[in-house]
Design a protein around this motif. Structure first.
Motif, short mmCIF file in Angstrom:
data_model
loop_
_atom_site.label_atom_id
_atom_site.label_comp_id
_atom_site.label_asym_id
_atom_site.label_seq_id
_atom_site.Cartn_x
_atom_site.Cartn_y
_atom_site.Cartn_z
N LEU A 24 10.70 72.86 87.28
CA LEU A 24 11.23 73.69 86.20
C LEU A 24 11.82 74.98 86.77
O LEU A 24 12.93 75.38 86.43
CB LEU A 24 10.14 74.01 85.18
CG LEU A 24 10.51 74.98 84.08
CD1 LEU A 24 11.46 74.35 83.09
CD2 LEU A 24 9.28 75.49 83.37
N MET A 25 11.06 75.63 87.66
CA MET A 25 11.54 76.88 88.26
C MET A 25 12.82 76.65 89.06
O MET A 25 13.75 77.45 89.00
CB MET A 25 10.46 77.51 89.14
CG MET A 25 9.25 77.99 88.39
SD MET A 25 9.62 79.37 87.29
CE MET A 25 8.07 79.50 86.43
N ASP A 26 12.86 75.56 89.82
CA ASP A 26 14.07 75.25 90.60
C ASP A 26 15.27 75.03 89.68
O ASP A 26 16.37 75.50 89.95
CB ASP A 26 13.85 74.01 91.46
CG ASP A 26 12.94 74.26 92.64
OD1 ASP A 26 12.68 75.43 92.98
OD2 ASP A 26 12.46 73.26 93.23
N ARG A 27 15.03 74.32 88.57
CA ARG A 27 16.12 74.03 87.64
C ARG A 27 16.63 75.30 86.96
O ARG A 27 17.83 75.49 86.81
CB ARG A 27 15.63 73.02 86.61
CG ARG A 27 16.70 72.28 85.84
CD ARG A 27 17.60 71.39 86.69
NE ARG A 27 16.92 70.33 87.39
CZ ARG A 27 16.70 69.10 86.94
NH1 ARG A 27 17.12 68.76 85.74
NH2 ARG A 27 16.09 68.20 87.68
N VAL A 28 15.72 76.19 86.58
CA VAL A 28 16.13 77.46 85.99
C VAL A 28 16.92 78.28 87.01
O VAL A 28 17.98 78.84 86.69
CB VAL A 28 14.92 78.27 85.48
CG1 VAL A 28 15.33 79.68 85.07
CG2 VAL A 28 14.23 77.57 84.33
N ALA A 29 16.41 78.36 88.23
CA ALA A 29 17.09 79.13 89.27
C ALA A 29 18.50 78.60 89.50
O ALA A 29 19.44 79.39 89.64
CB ALA A 29 16.28 79.08 90.57
N SER A 30 18.64 77.30 89.50
CA SER A 30 19.95 76.69 89.70
C SER A 30 20.88 76.93 88.50
O SER A 30 22.03 77.34 88.66
CB SER A 30 19.79 75.20 89.95
OG SER A 30 21.04 74.57 90.07
N ALA A 31 20.38 76.67 87.29
CA ALA A 31 21.22 76.80 86.09
C ALA A 31 21.73 78.22 85.90
O ALA A 31 22.87 78.43 85.49
CB ALA A 31 20.43 76.35 84.85
N LEU A 32 20.90 79.20 86.21
CA LEU A 32 21.28 80.60 86.02
C LEU A 32 21.77 81.27 87.29
O LEU A 32 22.08 82.47 87.29
CB LEU A 32 20.09 81.39 85.45
CG LEU A 32 19.67 80.99 84.05
CD1 LEU A 32 18.41 81.73 83.64
CD2 LEU A 32 20.78 81.25 83.05
N ALA A 33 21.83 80.50 88.38
CA ALA A 33 22.26 81.05 89.68
C ALA A 33 21.46 82.30 90.02
O ALA A 33 22.01 83.35 90.38
CB ALA A 33 23.76 81.31 89.69
N LEU A 34 20.14 82.20 89.89
CA LEU A 34 19.27 83.34 90.19
C LEU A 34 19.29 83.63 91.69
O LEU A 34 19.49 82.72 92.49
CB LEU A 34 17.85 83.06 89.71
CG LEU A 34 17.69 82.94 88.19
CD1 LEU A 34 16.24 82.61 87.83
CD2 LEU A 34 18.13 84.21 87.49
N PRO A 35 19.05 84.86 92.07
CA PRO A 35 19.09 85.23 93.49
C PRO A 35 17.97 84.55 94.28
O PRO A 35 16.96 84.11 93.73
CB PRO A 35 18.90 86.74 93.48
CG PRO A 35 18.43 87.11 92.13
CD PRO A 35 18.77 86.00 91.20
N ASP A 36 18.15 84.48 95.59
CA ASP A 36 17.18 83.84 96.48
C ASP A 36 15.79 84.47 96.37
O ASP A 36 14.80 83.81 96.61
CB ASP A 36 17.64 83.91 97.94
CG ASP A 36 18.86 83.02 98.19
OD1 ASP A 36 19.09 82.09 97.40
OD2 ASP A 36 19.57 83.29 99.17
#
Length: 109
Positions: A24-36
Motif C-alpha cells: 500500500l505504501m509503495d503504491r501511494v508513493a508511486s501514485a503521488l510521486a512522493l519523494p525518496d
C-alpha cells in the motif's frame, strides 16, 4: 493524472494486487510521486498527504482528489490495516481542505 469536475487534480490510487501495508505504501508513493525520503509508515503518510510541498505541482493550485480503486480485496484481507488507512485518509482531509479522498466502487475493468 487528470482533472475532476471540481477542478481538482485527480490521481488514481489503484490497489489491485496490493496484499500488505508495504505494498500500500509503495503504491501511494508511486501514485503521488512522493519523494525518496517518504517514510512508508502511517505518520509519514498523513504528513505527506497533508503537505502541499510534496503534491504534484498542479494540485497545489487546483486541489487534489485521490480516487482509491480496487481497495476491497485489501480491506477484506487486512481489515485492521485498512481501518488505519481510512483513518489516515480522513485525518489528512481534515487537515487539508484542498484534499479529497474517495473510494471507488467496482473494479478496475
Amino acid at each position: 493524472m487528470s482533472e475532476d469536475l471540481t477542478g481538482r487534480l485527480a490521481v488514481t490510487l489503484d490497489l489491485v494486487d496490493v496484499t500488505d501495508k508495504a505494498g500500500l505504501m509503495d503504491r501511494v508513493a508511486s501514485a503521488l510521486a512522493l519523494p525518496d525520503w517518504f517514510g512508508r509508515n502511517w505518520d509519514a503518510l498523513v504528513d505527506s498527504l497533508s503537505d502541499h510541498t510534496v503534491w504534484p505541482e498542479r494540485a497545489v493550485e487546483q486541489g487534489l482528489l485521490i480516487v482509491v480503486r480496487d481497495w476491497r480485496p485489501f480491506a477484506e484481507q487486512n481489515p485492521q490495516e485498512w481501518g488505519t488507512a481510512q483513518d489516515v485518509f480522513a485525518e489528512a482531509v481534515d487537515r487539508t481542505p484542498a484534499l479529497a479522498v474517495v473510494l471507488a466502487l467496482g473494479g478496475s475493468s
